[in-house]
Motif scaffolding. Structure first.
Motif, short mmCIF file in Angstrom:
data_model
loop_
_atom_site.label_atom_id
_atom_site.label_comp_id
_atom_site.label_asym_id
_atom_site.label_seq_id
_atom_site.Cartn_x
_atom_site.Cartn_y
_atom_site.Cartn_z
N MET A 57 46.75 41.71 42.30
CA MET A 57 46.12 40.43 42.24
C MET A 57 45.00 40.67 41.09
O MET A 57 44.96 39.80 40.14
CB MET A 57 45.58 40.05 43.71
N PRO A 58 44.07 41.50 41.17
CA PRO A 58 43.08 41.52 40.25
C PRO A 58 43.80 41.79 38.70
O PRO A 58 43.54 41.36 37.93
CB PRO A 58 42.26 42.62 40.45
N SER A 59 44.73 42.62 38.56
CA SER A 59 45.33 42.96 37.40
C SER A 59 46.07 41.54 36.61
O SER A 59 45.77 41.39 35.64
CB SER A 59 46.27 44.14 37.32
N LYS A 60 46.62 41.15 37.46
CA LYS A 60 47.54 39.70 37.20
C LYS A 60 46.51 38.55 36.81
O LYS A 60 46.55 37.98 35.89
CB LYS A 60 48.40 39.37 38.01
N ALA A 61 45.32 38.48 37.59
CA ALA A 61 44.18 37.88 37.28
C ALA A 61 43.50 38.05 35.86
O ALA A 61 43.16 36.98 35.11
CB ALA A 61 43.14 37.53 38.25
N PHE A 92 36.34 37.60 34.38
CA PHE A 92 36.11 38.40 35.83
C PHE A 92 35.64 37.61 36.90
O PHE A 92 35.99 37.83 38.17
CB PHE A 92 34.92 39.30 35.36
N ALA A 93 35.05 36.38 36.71
CA ALA A 93 34.88 35.45 37.97
C ALA A 93 35.99 35.17 38.78
O ALA A 93 35.92 35.11 39.90
CB ALA A 93 34.02 34.53 37.53
N ARG A 94 36.91 34.63 37.83
CA ARG A 94 38.24 34.11 38.44
C ARG A 94 39.05 35.41 39.29
O ARG A 94 39.68 35.35 40.41
CB ARG A 94 39.11 33.73 37.62
N ARG A 95 39.01 36.75 38.65
CA ARG A 95 39.75 37.91 39.10
C ARG A 95 38.87 38.05 40.47
O ARG A 95 39.51 38.55 41.41
CB ARG A 95 39.32 38.92 38.08
N ASP A 96 37.49 38.01 40.55
CA ASP A 96 36.72 38.28 41.67
C ASP A 96 37.10 37.14 42.72
O ASP A 96 37.12 37.58 44.11
CB ASP A 96 35.24 38.06 41.47
N ALA A 97 37.28 36.09 42.44
CA ALA A 97 37.84 35.12 43.53
C ALA A 97 39.28 35.48 43.95
O ALA A 97 39.58 35.19 45.32
CB ALA A 97 37.98 33.62 42.84
N PHE A 98 40.00 35.89 43.19
CA PHE A 98 41.51 36.53 43.68
C PHE A 98 41.44 37.65 44.54
O PHE A 98 42.20 37.70 45.30
CB PHE A 98 42.30 36.41 42.57
N THR A 99 40.45 38.32 44.51
CA THR A 99 40.30 39.69 45.69
C THR A 99 39.35 39.20 46.54
O THR A 99 38.75 40.10 47.39
CB THR A 99 39.45 40.68 44.73
N ARG A 170 42.00 51.62 39.86
CA ARG A 170 40.98 50.82 40.86
C ARG A 170 39.49 50.38 40.06
O ARG A 170 39.17 49.19 40.04
CB ARG A 170 40.35 51.75 41.91
N GLU A 171 39.04 51.32 39.07
CA GLU A 171 37.89 50.95 38.29
C GLU A 171 38.14 50.05 37.23
O GLU A 171 37.46 49.20 37.02
CB GLU A 171 37.25 52.30 37.55
N ALA A 172 39.46 50.15 36.57
CA ALA A 172 39.86 49.29 35.74
C ALA A 172 40.09 47.62 36.03
O ALA A 172 39.39 46.77 35.72
CB ALA A 172 41.09 49.72 34.88
N THR A 173 40.48 47.55 37.23
CA THR A 173 40.79 46.26 37.84
C THR A 173 39.69 45.67 38.15
O THR A 173 39.50 44.36 38.65
CB THR A 173 41.95 46.18 38.97
N SER A 174 38.54 46.48 38.73
CA SER A 174 37.32 45.83 39.37
C SER A 174 36.14 46.06 38.49
O SER A 174 35.25 45.83 38.81
CB SER A 174 37.12 46.53 40.50
N ALA A 175 36.42 46.11 37.12
CA ALA A 175 35.20 46.41 36.14
C ALA A 175 34.36 45.13 36.15
O ALA A 175 35.04 43.87 36.11
CB ALA A 175 35.72 46.72 34.61
N GLN A 176 33.15 45.22 35.82
CA GLN A 176 32.16 44.13 35.89
C GLN A 176 31.58 43.99 34.21
O GLN A 176 31.23 42.92 34.11
CB GLN A 176 31.11 44.07 36.66
#
Length: 481
Positions: A57-61, A92-99, A170-176
């Motif tokens: 989910m975060p990688s595709k976001a 990043f904000a859209r990614r955060d919403a998907f997680t 993990r760190e790549a897909t959750s980077a801020q």
């Protein structure tokens, strides 16, 4: 009723105890529950697992805005509008919403609504059909324990790596934040997807690839086209390269990588995408005669073959059959049906090829999409895999750019399609597509491979015009000659 960790209590009995609450564990429990068995899931991290929070989910976001901008730039009238940089903060904000901002309340609520009990804590086997939970109850399985704990990033044993704070998936897909310079070690799916995402977000990307190609498990042209695109976007691809040492002298400073031959390169962050390891090192496997930290070998119903009694299942990444979320969920449906059948006392399961209790697709019809630009997608066997398996095959290639739907999709469309045919039965063993927007084309190939549709019948499956799916007609025409 779903619940969190509680003081130690007397043992509780369930028909099925599931270790791991990712998509695979959720599906095992749900399938067993739907077939009349009681189930409990044990999880020490977030319900929803790797896929929901640090992988799919975060990688595709992160990748979707990249593809959307690239597509817009290929259509007249849009390049000027899509010419600016991506807004990293918005991405990043859209990614955060998907997680769900790395909170699992919604997933826990789903377990509750499905009638699946949940215990939060570290679960371990404590002998046949027994599971202990740190700070919680002992769980006894009447019929089955399913290990669905997945896999984690495997890091090489390199000098300095432990203190260099490397990124994994993990760190790549959750980077801020977007690093100015990103070194990517590896050439597989995680490596190319994260290189694509961060290059588009503004990083200067250097890829350090041990071999001479990307996406080595797909048809060779897939990696070639993806490599061309990355290089055109500015990535520095280093082939046949090994990393010998990693150092970060200052915790807030850059990282230095020493390559084979002594060359050194500097980056702000380094991502190691060098494989996966099973999350089985602290599960109490030794209490049932298994090696901690090992992949768990299973039969086609996902039953662990090395344990007597027919009660221990390993589903998803831990069995090393096909390390993909959708394949793990497929295995979960197969395993759940097998558990229920054995619980009912069924004397003979349907474990023949494509049977109800056999995960045949794990070896014959695995689909995968790599969300780079261009996308790469495959289903079934590559030419090399088919030949190695003993099939007499013919591979047919078509230029996707010559298909009307592709030329309408984007000016200068570059792509390629391959169909691998079993000459003795005249059915499709595999298909690979590379090009913008081809991910949604893949399921047609998966159906053709899994159903073993004869080419004579596939000829009557008329693709709509003008769509990219018309490539099927072009492939069949090329095969007929």
């Amino acid at each position: 009723m779903a619940q969190t960790a509680e003081p130690a209590a007397q043992s509780r009995e369930y028909d099925v105890v599931v270790l791991g609450a990712g998509p695979v564990g959720e599906n095992v429990a749900d399938r067993a529950n739907a077939l009349g068995l009681s189930a409990v899931i044990v999880e020490s991290e977030l319900v929803g697992g790797e896929c929901s929070y640090w992988a799919c989910m975060p990688s595709k976001a992160l990748l979707r805005p990249v593809a959307a901008r690239a597509d817009a730039r290929r259509v007249p009238g849009l390049p000027e509008a899509a010419g600016g940089p991506l807004d990293a903060r918005a991405v990043f904000a859209r990614r955060d919403a998907f997680t769900s901002h790395w909170k699992d309340d919604g997933q826990v609520d789903w377990l509750d609504s499905a009638g699946i009990d949940f215990v939060r804590g570290k679960g371990r086997l404590a002998g046949p059909k027994r599971v202990t939970v740190d700070g919680g109850p002992e769980l006894i399985a009447r019929h089955a324990v399913a290990v669905c704990t997945g896999s984690s990033a495997a890091l090489p044993d390199l000098p300095g790596l432990a203190t260099a704070r490397p990124w994994t998936s993990r760190e790549a897909t959750s980077a801020q934040a977007v690093p100015g310079r990103l070194a990517v070690v590896g050439g597989g799916v995680v490596a190319v997807e994260m290189a694509t995402a961060f290059q588009a977000l503004g990083s200067r990307v250097t890829m350090l690839v041990r071999g001479s190609s990307l996406l080595a498990r797909m048809e060779p042209f897939a990696g070639e086209l993806v490599a061309e695109s990355l290089a055109e976007g500015g990535a520095d691809l280093r082939w046949n390269t090994s990393v010998e040492e990693v150092r970060r002298a200052d915790p807030d400073g850059p990282v230095t990588l020493t390559l084979g031959g002594g060359e050194r390169i500097e980056a702000d962050e380094v991502l190691f995408a060098t494989g996966r390891a099973p999350r089985t090192d602290d599960l109490g496997l030794e209490t049932v005669g298994l090696e901690p930290g090992s992949w768990l070998e299973v039969d086609d119903s996902c039953l662990v073959t090395a344990v007597e009694g027919g009660w221990l299942y390993a589903v998803g990444d831990v069995n090393h059959r096909a390390l993909l979320t959708h394949q793990g969920k497929y295995q979960a449906r197969i395993a759940g049906a097998a558990i229920a059948a054995r619980a009912r006392g069924t004397s003979k399961l349907d474990t023949g090829r494509w049977g109800a209790h056999a995960a045949t697709a794990d070896t014959a019809a695995v689909p995968q999409v790599v969300f780079t630009d261009p996308e790469a997608a495959s289903a079934g066997l590559t030419t090399e895999e088919a030949e190695r398996a003993g099939y007499r095959v013919r591979s047919v290639d078509v230029d996707l750019g010559g298909v009307a739907g592709a030329s309408l999709y984007a000016d200068g469309y570059r792509g390629r399609a391959r169909m691998v045919v079993d000459l003795d039965r005249e059915v499709v063993l595999g298909a690979t597509f590379v090009g913008p927007g081809i991910g949604e084309l893949l399921h047609s190939a998966t159906v053709a491979v899994a159903a073993e549709v004869p080419l004579s019948r596939l000829w009557h499956a008329v693709p709509a015009y003008p769509t990219i799916s018309e490539v099927w007609l072009r492939l069949l025409e090329a095969y007929r000659g």
